[in-house]
Design a protein around this motif. Structure first.
Motif, mmCIF file in Angstrom:
data_model
loop_
_atom_site.group_PDB
_atom_site.id
_atom_site.type_symbol
_atom_site.label_atom_id
_atom_site.label_comp_id
_atom_site.label_asym_id
_atom_site.label_seq_id
_atom_site.Cartn_x
_atom_site.Cartn_y
_atom_site.Cartn_z
ATOM 1 N N GLN A 293 -0.847 -1.361 -6.900
ATOM 2 C CA GLN A 293 -2.274 -1.148 -6.650
ATOM 3 C C GLN A 293 -2.562 0.327 -6.403
ATOM 4 O O GLN A 293 -3.555 0.883 -6.894
ATOM 5 N N ARG A 294 -1.678 0.987 -5.659
ATOM 6 C CA ARG A 294 -1.852 2.426 -5.396
ATOM 7 C C ARG A 294 -1.704 3.230 -6.686
ATOM 8 O O ARG A 294 -2.460 4.188 -6.927
ATOM 9 N N LEU A 295 -0.745 2.836 -7.526
ATOM 10 C CA LEU A 295 -0.556 3.540 -8.801
ATOM 11 C C LEU A 295 -1.763 3.365 -9.710
ATOM 12 O O LEU A 295 -2.154 4.289 -10.426
ATOM 13 N N ALA A 296 -2.363 2.178 -9.683
ATOM 14 C CA ALA A 296 -3.549 1.931 -10.512
ATOM 15 C C ALA A 296 -4.703 2.840 -10.095
ATOM 16 O O ALA A 296 -5.424 3.384 -10.939
ATOM 17 N N VAL A 297 -4.872 3.037 -8.793
ATOM 18 C CA VAL A 297 -5.911 3.937 -8.290
ATOM 19 C C VAL A 297 -5.626 5.367 -8.734
ATOM 20 O O VAL A 297 -6.527 6.099 -9.195
#
Length: 303
Positions: A293-297
């Protein structure tokens, strides 16, 4: 009539007293362990030594933490395990310490070099070592049999919870991340998590593609240059492998994932969860999903 009733009452009391005086027959338990060895106990074990963290955690998930009297040095969850006697490592435990605990069962890894020695000392030893989801479920079932637990109370309950939480983790993975190619380093060496390992199965359930194919085995030792050639989209490892939180192998700084910061570096506590094939596998999936999720952001901001 009164005399007959008196005789029946006397006989009934005598029968009850006789039944009460008879010893209770304990129910024996038997399983076949991962070596193919049949292990039979006269009754469910009450004093257990566990020499593998995943077995320790599985036993506790089944509600039998209080039966543990000793653990290996890496068993650290749940908190109760930290109060127990430590009997060395799983591969080379302190046999004398184990014997002193007078266990009626020792749970050990298949890789332990002390299986024969412990059995020669008349210790009951069960060797189990899950490397896949199926094997983890079988371990729970076998432990449930040893503990004489009904399926609904034991392995089935724990496994249903794992599957439910795994589905939640999978659903939380952002669409833009799904299908990306991942390299997961299980331990320094480097030893990678292959496609058919329990970690590889977790990556698959999270809609990711593992660059380490099943044909290489569950946890193959690989050449770091091989990963450079594979050029995965995302790199994953614990800080025990990458002390700085970044890959430390020659040539890796030039990889696309490193340049773009597509790295999941897990804390030691998170790594413990991720590399143990037991009841916390779904928690491990959630840890990975949170990093995704952090990488997607991050990817969204860079576009």
């Amino acid at each position: 009539m009164k005399s007959m009733i008196k005789r029946l009452a006397t006989c009934g009391l005598a029968s009850w007293l006789l039944a009460a005086a008879l010893p209770v027959v304990a129910q024996s338990v038997q399983i076949t362990d991962a070596r193919g060895s049949k292990v039979q106990l006269a009754k469910p074990p009450q004093r257990i030594v566990s020499l593998l963290p995943s077995l320790t955690e599985s036993l506790c998930a089944l509600g039998a933490c209080e039966r543990l009297v000793g653990v290996d040095r890496y068993s650290n969850w749940p908190a109760h395990t930290k109060t127990l006697t430590v009997v060395g490592g799983g591969l080379d435990p302190n046999i004398e310490s184990i014997v002193a605990l007078k266990p009626d069962l020792v749970l050990a890894s298949m890789a332990s070099r002390s299986l024969g020695r412990m059995e020669a000392l008349s210790l009951k030893v069960v060797a189990l070592e899950p490397r896949t989801y199926d094997e983890a479920r079988v371990v729970l079932q076998k432990l449930g049999v040893l503990l004489n637990l009904p399926s609904a109370q034991g392995a089935d309950r724990v496994w249903a919870s794992i599957e439910a939480d795994m589905a939640k983790a999978a659903a939380s993975v952002p669409e833009k991340i799904r299908g990306q190619r991942v390299y997961f380093e299980a331990s320094r060496g480097p030893f990678a998590a292959g496609e058919n390992s329990f970690i590889g199965e977790t990556l698959t359930q999270l809609h990711l593609r593992n660059v380490i194919e099943a044909k290489l085995g569950p946890f193959p030792r690989i050449n770091p240059e091989y990963v450079v050639k594979l050029d995965p989209d995302i790199l994953m490892a614990g800080k025990r492998s990458w002390s700085t939180g970044m890959p430390e192998y020659p040539g890796w700084a030039q990889m696309r994932a490193v340049k773009q910061g597509a790295i999941c570096a897990f804390t030691p506590e998170q790594s413990d969860v991720l590399v143990r094939p037991g009841p916390r596998m779904a928690e491990g999936a959630q840890i990975i999903a949170q990093c995704l999720q952090r990488l997607a952001v991050k990817q969204g901001k860079s576009q």
